[in-house]
Write an enzyme that holds these catalytic residues in place. Structure first.
Site, PDB file in Angstrom:
ATOM      1  N   SER A   1      14.893   6.792   7.893  1.00 10.02           N
ATOM      2  CA  SER A   1      13.449   7.008   7.812  1.00 10.02           C
ATOM      3  C   SER A   1      13.048   7.399   6.388  1.00 10.02           C
ATOM      4  O   SER A   1      13.169   6.592   5.470  1.00 10.02           O
ATOM      5  CB  SER A   1      13.018   8.042   8.854  1.00 10.02           C
TER       6      SER A   1
ATOM      7  N   GLU B   1      -4.044  -4.378   8.910  1.00 12.80           N
ATOM      8  CA  GLU B   1      -5.018  -5.084   8.078  1.00 12.80           C
ATOM      9  C   GLU B   1      -4.316  -6.224   7.358  1.00 12.80           C
ATOM     10  O   GLU B   1      -3.094  -6.320   7.339  1.00 12.80           O
ATOM     11  CB  GLU B   1      -5.617  -4.143   7.022  1.00 12.80           C
TER      12      GLU B   1
ATOM     13  N   HIS C   1      10.699   1.967   9.928  1.00 10.85           N
ATOM     14  CA  HIS C   1       9.944   1.870  11.199  1.00 10.85           C
ATOM     15  C   HIS C   1       9.121   0.584  11.182  1.00 10.85           C
ATOM     16  O   HIS C   1       7.948   0.571  11.570  1.00 10.85           O
ATOM     17  CB  HIS C   1       9.007   3.075  11.378  1.00 10.85           C
TER      18      HIS C   1
END
Length: 280
Positions: free
Chosen positions: A132, A150, A174
């Site tokens: 992470s 977007e 992720h």
């Protein structure tokens, strides 16, 4: 320290399996020396470093590591401590936990401890893993934050400097789990000499000294290669305007796939039983 470690730099997309098969964590354990492993756990990215550090310490101890020590660095001055420098100079593996990548870089960048970790991992002396936030810091340039959902645009991503362990990559973690394709595209278009590496949860991009990336885990590693990009409007548009990119190359690799970082090409086997890899 074990003398013949098959070391690697393991970049983990976060949320790796800690309870069942623990495939990725077990691979790190073996590459750190197995029962001879002396592992440094650095939970500095976390706001709960004691809790997260102890969790990984228990995991690696239960696997049979000779030693798993938590280096709870919560002040930059600790990065100068001789005893911590000594430990990372002698250990066989270093594990960077998740949390906040800005916090991790703020505490570790340009400290003697991190200089030692970087040098030893780059020379293949130790196994290094980051999950992470610990994955996000691997490149010289780092994604500090941003949005999703977007079209690619400048405002979608915030950039800063990472720890420079693998300088030529730009990592997002992720990845598909948090819909970050457009974010990585927005970052890579401004850094066209780098490879964008998007890593799903419970998935690892494993870099070895031979310039080959291997994929472990349950998800995919997405590679965005801007090396042959023919056009982008990134220098001409406003911060929230959509970005255009021509001839951006995309590779998606699942578990068992390999990628040649020098040639920037995927490697495949004709069959599962074949020992030979060829460009695909």
């Amino acid at each position: 320290m074990p003398q013949s470690l098959n070391t690697a730099i393991m970049v983990i997309g976060g949320a790796e399996d800690k309870l069942h098969g623990r495939e990725i964590l077990r691979e790190f354990f073996w590459r750190s020396g197995g029962s001879d492993a002396r592992i440094a756990i650095i939970p500095s990215a976390s706001r709960e470093p004691v809790v997260i550090g102890n969790r990984y310490q228990t995991i690696f101890t239960d696997m049979g590591a000779q030693e798993a020590k938590v280096l709870n660095i919560d002040d930059r001055a600790q990065g100068d401590l001789p005893e911590l420098q000594e430990y990372v100079s002698e250990c066989s593996g270093v594990f960077l936990t998740g949390g906040d990548q800005l916090r991790l870089c703020g505490l570790l960048s340009d400290t003697p401890v991190m200089d030692i970790v970087r040098s030893r991992s780059q020379s293949g002396e130790i196994a290094l893993a980051g999950t992470s936030a610990g994955a996000a810091v691997m490149g010289y340039h780092m994604i500090a934050g941003g949005g999703s959902g977007e079209s690619p645009n400048h405002s979608l991503v915030d950039m800063t400097l990472g720890l420079g362990i693998i300088p030529d990559i730009l990592v997002d973690q992720h990845f598909h789990n948090r819909n970050r394709m457009a974010r990585l595209m927005s970052a890579i278009v401004a850094h066209p000499t780098l490879l964008g590496i998007g890593i799903d949860e419970d998935t690892c991009a494993m870099f070895e000294g031979d310039g080959i990336l291997q994929v472990l885990g349950k998800g995919a590693v997405t590679i965005i290669d801007p090396g042959e990009m023919t056009y982008t409007n990134q220098a001409e548009v406003e911060k929230t305007d959509p970005l255009s990119m021509g001839n951006l190359r995309l590779h998606v690799l699942s578990a068992g796939c390999r990628f040649d970082l020098r040639q920037r090409s995927m490697l495949i086997r004709k069959s599962r039983k074949s020992a030979f890899w060829e460009r695909g």
